[in-house]
Design an enzyme around this catalytic site. Structure first.
Site, PDB file in Angstrom:
ATOM      1  N   LEU A 500      -7.704   1.064   4.402  1.00  0.00           N
ATOM      2  CA  LEU A 500      -7.782   2.415   4.826  1.00  0.00           C
ATOM      3  C   LEU A 500      -8.220   3.642   4.068  1.00  0.00           C
ATOM      4  CD1 LEU A 500      -4.616   2.400   7.251  1.00  0.00           C
ATOM      5  CD2 LEU A 500      -6.922   2.556   8.057  1.00  0.00           C
ATOM      6  N   GLY A 501      -7.972   3.125   2.617  1.00  0.00           N
ATOM      7  CA  GLY A 501      -8.279   3.982   1.655  1.00  0.00           C
ATOM      8  C   GLY A 501      -7.422   3.437   0.206  1.00  0.00           C
ATOM      9  N   GLY A 503      -5.697   5.303  -3.458  1.00  0.00           N
ATOM     10  CA  GLY A 503      -5.629   6.599  -3.956  1.00  0.00           C
ATOM     11  C   GLY A 503      -5.066   6.063  -5.347  1.00  0.00           C
ATOM     12  N   PHE A 505      -2.214   5.620  -6.621  1.00  0.00           N
ATOM     13  CA  PHE A 505      -0.991   4.751  -6.459  1.00  0.00           C
ATOM     14  C   PHE A 505      -1.153   3.350  -5.995  1.00  0.00           C
ATOM     15  CE2 PHE A 505       0.759   9.141  -5.978  1.00  0.00           C
ATOM     16  CZ  PHE A 505       1.489   9.220  -7.310  1.00  0.00           C
ATOM     17  N   GLY A 506      -2.398   3.260  -5.615  1.00  0.00           N
ATOM     18  CA  GLY A 506      -2.657   1.899  -4.955  1.00  0.00           C
ATOM     19  C   GLY A 506      -3.530   1.970  -3.594  1.00  0.00           C
ATOM     20  N   SER A 507      -3.855   0.923  -3.105  1.00  0.00           N
ATOM     21  CA  SER A 507      -4.691   0.753  -1.693  1.00  0.00           C
ATOM     22  C   SER A 507      -3.674   0.877  -0.633  1.00  0.00           C
ATOM     23  CB  SER A 507      -5.473  -0.497  -2.032  1.00  0.00           C
ATOM     24  OG  SER A 507      -6.240  -0.207  -2.972  1.00  0.00           O
ATOM     25  N   VAL A 508      -4.333   1.296   0.529  1.00  0.00           N
ATOM     26  CA  VAL A 508      -3.499   1.370   2.002  1.00  0.00           C
ATOM     27  C   VAL A 508      -4.463   0.650   2.720  1.00  0.00           C
ATOM     28  CG1 VAL A 508      -2.605   2.856   3.546  1.00  0.00           C
ATOM     29  CG2 VAL A 508      -2.977   3.602   1.180  1.00  0.00           C
ATOM     30  N   ASP A 618       0.527  16.216  -6.479  1.00  0.00           N
ATOM     31  CA  ASP A 618      -0.811  15.761  -5.895  1.00  0.00           C
ATOM     32  C   ASP A 618      -1.200  16.339  -4.634  1.00  0.00           C
ATOM     33  OD1 ASP A 618      -3.298  14.736  -6.283  1.00  0.00           O
ATOM     34  OD2 ASP A 618      -2.461  12.630  -6.123  1.00  0.00           O
TER      35      ASP A 618
END
Ligand SMILES: *[C@@H]1O[C@H](CO)[C@@H](O)[C@H](O)[C@H]1NC(C)=O
Ligand SMILES: *[C@@H]1O[C@H](CO)[C@@H](O)[C@H](O)[C@H]1NC(C)=O
Ligand SMILES: *[C@@H]1O[C@H](CO)[C@@H](O)[C@H](O)[C@H]1NC(C)=O
Ligand SMILES: *[C@@H]1O[C@H](CO)[C@@H](O)[C@H](O)[C@H]1NC(C)=O
Ligand SMILES: *[C@@H]1O[C@H](CO)[C@@H](O)[C@H](O)[C@H]1NC(C)=O
Ligand SMILES: *[C@@H]1O[C@H](CO)[C@@H](O)[C@H](O)[C@H]1NC(C)=O
Ligand SMILES: *[C@@H]1O[C@H](CO)[C@@H](O)[C@H](O)[C@H]1NC(C)=O
Ligand SMILES: *[C@@H]1O[C@H](CO)[C@@H](O)[C@H](O)[C@H]1NC(C)=O
Length: 819
Positions: A500-501, A503, A505-508, A618
């Site tokens: 999904l995306g 950021g 902190f990591g991938s979703v 953030d």
């Protein structure tokens, strides 16, 4: 013989010993092994250091008080020594000289002189100075005149008109090799500007000319709160220099191995370097950053990846973030052998990064004829067939320009480039979904289908929601988190296939649980905590529940795998709705206003209402998710603490846009909830305007929305002219005015001038009135000077009108005058 021996003993006897911790090296004294010079106040230290695993030692200057070895200057960049105990740095014959194990000079200040009484001193600004005679005589040589990759405050970087020499900063060759790399930062003296160059020849970024106040293409330099800048151009020299108004700030400008120029500031509380500013802003704009046969992608780390069927030419360099060597075919093509049968893999290249084609021909036939002609030509590396034009491509024509792929740039037209690989490499299944076709192409189709899918999902979700409410009802306990098993999440997300995306902190990834509810699974990167601590942090996040916060449903902590499972938000993130052109539906003003209020409520809860106050750190449109009814949900809260010290690394991936970051991020002071208020204010402007507040020039016009809008808001102008043009002025004048005023209050330079989120909430809810804000310095400096004469600008010193009924929370501000 005896005489020589005697002489030698005599000579040895009289060498003044180096006192450990001294700041000065005098004639015939030497520095060796682990001895160092330390500047008087203890800011900098000089000695041998070893940057990598190889037994290569260099003489360098680094910050004495910073535990992460941060080298700011290197003497023998190209000539490392291997045994630091038998090598010596000494003052000899009027020069500073480094001799290696066999007593051969490998580096020297190379001054032609007869003067023997030289001394070298390391100063507290990081400058190493060589003087003759007394310590008050002018420097004969200084390291500041010979910068390596770092430009320290107080240093000057420019051009010497007597010797006609330009000072050039060059990147390290890799993170473990301080040798002269491919990227340089230097002055173009005639135009009073600085440029970044590749291999000292290809210019890929320019600062624009100095206009007396700032470099014309770096308008953010006008932001006054921390720096002082100066450009000097006299008969002797032409240079730029900068310093900090607060001398306790530790900051440096470096030309990084990535090819970017970066301003980094030391964060005392997190003990890490924080990237405050960098150019080019997009790492992929660095010329030839990734070398041949590679793709550069802003959105992921590392940004450089080889095309499918290719691998790094040097894994070692690649692992050290040195990408310019590019990629090579996994299997070499043996073109002449017919049975080899090479094939093609398709990549998608934005049209503005077209490689040069060595042949274009119009074919009335189909694509196979084009393909054939590339196969028949052994030197052909790929082809593109569009509109009956067959274009043939050779990698040497590409001359190691990366194929740049910016996934979130929805306005860029892309075309197919088919790259030739050996048949063997074709057979392997494409493991890297990143390069799958529908990941990155025809955006019209993507957006269209996304909207379609979103609608269907919204409907599905709605039904599921209804069903769940009926079935599950009240049996679900408040605040209870599900501890998932990794395999289940793997299955739910189809082995993490639908991204999904991603950021900081990591991938979703999207997933479907057993009860057919849709979830978003976040795979955390670099969680430093142990499992127990992780669980306790997660349960804190789990108990933080509010209608305007994304709900955490569960987590998984198995070994190094740390995952968080959230509710899935069918309408994606706010940035998508605000910034992507070509969407059929535009968020109307009413929805935008409700989104603004909703985010404020979510933040009030985080800052004030929940048990452990959480600063988000953030806030930006990417972290505001929208549910099926466009109700905003703040995402990613609490993760800063979870990821711990790595948080500044996470911020670093924001790549240094001033964007949403409050100025106090630069100074390294502890961050308070007011930093979120600042980011929220920046976001309010974007809600109004429907565009990023980016600081750019369009032609000669500077577009920084908060500056442009100040004239209108403070001057009582046509407020609806500020509105996103897609809304056709359909909005309440009163509400738009209110949102703009609140936004200016939120982005005040000083934390204590900004309102709290609950004050913001009250204003937006109409409980209290808002007064005219003072113009923040950061914004004011972009405004025409004559604006300051407008009497209207005698702004309030408090956010609320006197008439307002809030007794308690008055905000005091400094007055606007005095600058
Ligand atoms: C330094 O050493 C040289 C010999 O290498 C000697 O001639 C000279 O006198 C010495 N200078 C001092 C100040 O000791
Ligand atoms: C410096 O090197 C010497 C000799 O190898 C060693 O005995 C000493 O402990 C070292 N000192 C420091 C501070 O590392
Ligand atoms: C010292 O430097 C010289 C010249 O570069 C070189 O020939 C010699 O091998 C070096 N000595 C050692 C021990 O590396
Ligand atoms: C430097 O350049 C100027 C003008 O181009 C020239 O007159 C002067 O002689 C040069 N000086 C040196 C040291 O090359
Ligand atoms: C850089 O330029 C030099 C000539 O100025 C050339 O010999 C060298 O091959 C270039 N380096 C790369 C990596 O292209
Ligand atoms: C230029 O240098 C000369 C001597 O090198 C000095 O006398 C003069 O003051 C300098 N001019 C400026 C403007 O700094
Ligand atoms: C580079 O990194 C990869 C993946 O982390 C590792 O498998 C490989 O061994 C490394 N290669 C070298 C030469 O360091
Ligand atoms: C082929 O077409 C491309 C794109 O239109 C153009 O940039 C390139 O110069 C052309 N090459 C030749 C050899 O005509």
């Amino acid at each position: 013989m005896d005489f020589i021996a005697f002489h030698l003993i005599f000579y040895l006897f009289f060498i003044p010993p180096l006192i450990s911790g001294a700041d000065t090296l005098v004639v015939n004294q030497s520095l060796s092994g682990n001895q160092t010079l330390i500047s008087l106040a203890g800011n900098f230290e000089m000695g041998f250091f070893k940057p990598g695993k190889l037994p290569n030692y260099y003489i360098g200057i680094w910050y004495k008080n910073i535990k992460t070895l941060t080298v700011v200057w290197v003497a023998n960049r190209e000539t490392p020594i291997h045994d630091r105990f038998s090598s010596k740095l000494k003052v000899q014959d009027g020069n500073l000289v480094l001799v290696n194990e066999s007593n051969t000079p490998v580096w020297s200040t190379n001054l032609i002189t007869t003067d023997k009484h030289a001394s070298v001193v390391l100063l507290d600004d990081g400058n190493l100075v060589l003087r003759y005679e007394s310590s008050s005589s002018p420097p004969i040589w200084q390291s500041f005149d010979h910068p390596t990759h770092t430009f320290l405050p107080g240093n000057k970087l420019g051009y010497n008109k007597h010797t006609n020499t330009t000072q050039v900063m060059t990147s390290w060759r890799s993170r473990e090799d301080p040798g002269v790399g491919l990227f340089s930062f230097e002055i173009v003296q005639q135009e009073k500007k600085y440029v970044l160059k590749w291999n000292r020849s290809v210019e890929y970024w320019s600062s624009g000319s100095w206009n007396g106040e700032f470099f014309s293409l770096i308008p953010e330099m006008r932001v006054p709160y921390v720096f002082s800048f100066n450009y000097i151009d006299n008969a002797n020299e032409s240079y730029f220099t900068y310093s900090f108004n607060d001398p306790s700030i530790i900051s440096r400008l470096v030309i990084d191995v990535s090819g970017q120029i970066q301003q980094l500031t030391w964060m005392e509380n997190s003990q890490e370097w924080y990237l405050f500013w960098s150019r080019p802003q997009k790492v992929c704009d660095v010329y030839a950053k990734c070398g041949t046969f590679s793709i550069c992608n802003e959105q992921i780390l590392p940004s450089c990846n080889c095309l499918i069927g290719f691998e790094p030419a040097s894994w070692r360099d690649w692992n050290l973030s040195e990408f310019s060597g590019g990629c090579v075919r996994k299997t070499e093509l043996k073109c002449r052998i017919k049975e080899e049968n090479p094939g093609f893999i398709t990549s998608y290249v934005p049209v503005n990064f077209l490689p040069t084609f060595y042949e274009n021909k119009t074919l009335s036939l189909d694509e196979s004829a084009c393909r054939r002609s590339c196969l028949d030509d052994c030197s052909c590396d790929g082809y593109s067939f569009i509109d009956k034009t067959c274009r043939l491509w050779k990698s040497e024509n590409l001359n190691s320009i990366s194929l740049v792929f910016v996934s979130n740039d929805f306005n860029v037209e892309k075309f197919e480039l088919n790259v030739k690989v050996a048949s063997k490499d074709l057979q392997h299944p494409i493991k890297n979904t990143r390069y799958k076709k529908n990941d990155k192409v025809n955006l019209g189709v993507v957006i269209g289908s996304v909207i379609g899918v979103v609608l269907v999902l919204a409907l599905a979700l709605f039904i599921i929601y209804r069903k769940k409410r009926l079935v599950v009802g009240k049996t679900k306990m408040e605040g209870s988190l599900v501890a998932f098993v990794y395999r289940d999440l793997q299955r739910a997300t189809k082995n993490f296939s639908e991204k999904l995306g991603s950021g900081g902190f990591g991938s979703v990834f999207k997933g479907v649980l057993h009860d057919s509810s849709i979830v978003a699974v976040k795979k955390l990167e670099s969680v430093s905590q142990g499992e127990k601590q992780f669980r306790s942090e997660v349960s804190t996040i789990g108990t933080t529940q509010h209608v305007n916060l994304v709900r955490l449903r569960g987590f998984c902590a198995q070994g190094s795998s740390k995952l968080l499972v959230y509710d899935y938000m069918p309408n994606g993130s706010l940035d998508f709705h605000l910034f992507h052109k070509g969407l059929d539906s535009v968020l109307n003003w009413k929805t935008r206003y409700e989104i603004a209020v909703g985010i404020a409520r979510g933040l009030v809860y985080l800052h004030e209402k929940c048990r452990d106050c959480i600063i988000h750190c953030d806030i930006k449109p990417e972290n505001i998710l929208l549910d099926a009814d466009f109700c905003p949900k703040v995402a990613d809260f609490g993760l800063a603490k979870l990821v711990g010290r790595d948080f500044s690394r996470v911020l670093t991936t924001m790549r240094g846009t001033r964007g949403y970051l409050a100025p106090e991020w630069l100074s390294g002071v502890p961050i308070t909830a007011k930093a979120d208020v600042f980011s929220y204010g920046m976001m309010l402007f974007e809600l109004v305007h429907g565009k990023r507040n980016s600081e750019q020039f369009q032609g000669s016009v500077f577009t920084f929305f908060p500056s442009l809008a100040a004239n209108v808001v403070m001057g009582g102008g046509d407020i609806l002219s500020l509105l996103d043009s897609r809304l056709n002025r359909e909005a309440s004048v009163e509400e738009v005015t209110k949102v703009c005023k609140v936004a200016y209050w939120c982005i005040q330079d000083e934390e204590h001038d900004r309102p709290s989120m609950s004050q913001v909430e009250h204003i937006l809810e109409g409980v209290v009135e808002v007064k005219m804000p003072p113009i923040p310095q950061s914004v004011k400096f972009f405004i025409d000077d004559d604006m300051e004469d407008v009497p209207f600008f005698a702004a309030s010193s408090s956010i609320f009108n006197e008439s307002s009924s809030t007794g308690s929370s008055q905000v005091h501000t400094s007055s606007l005058s005095g600058d």
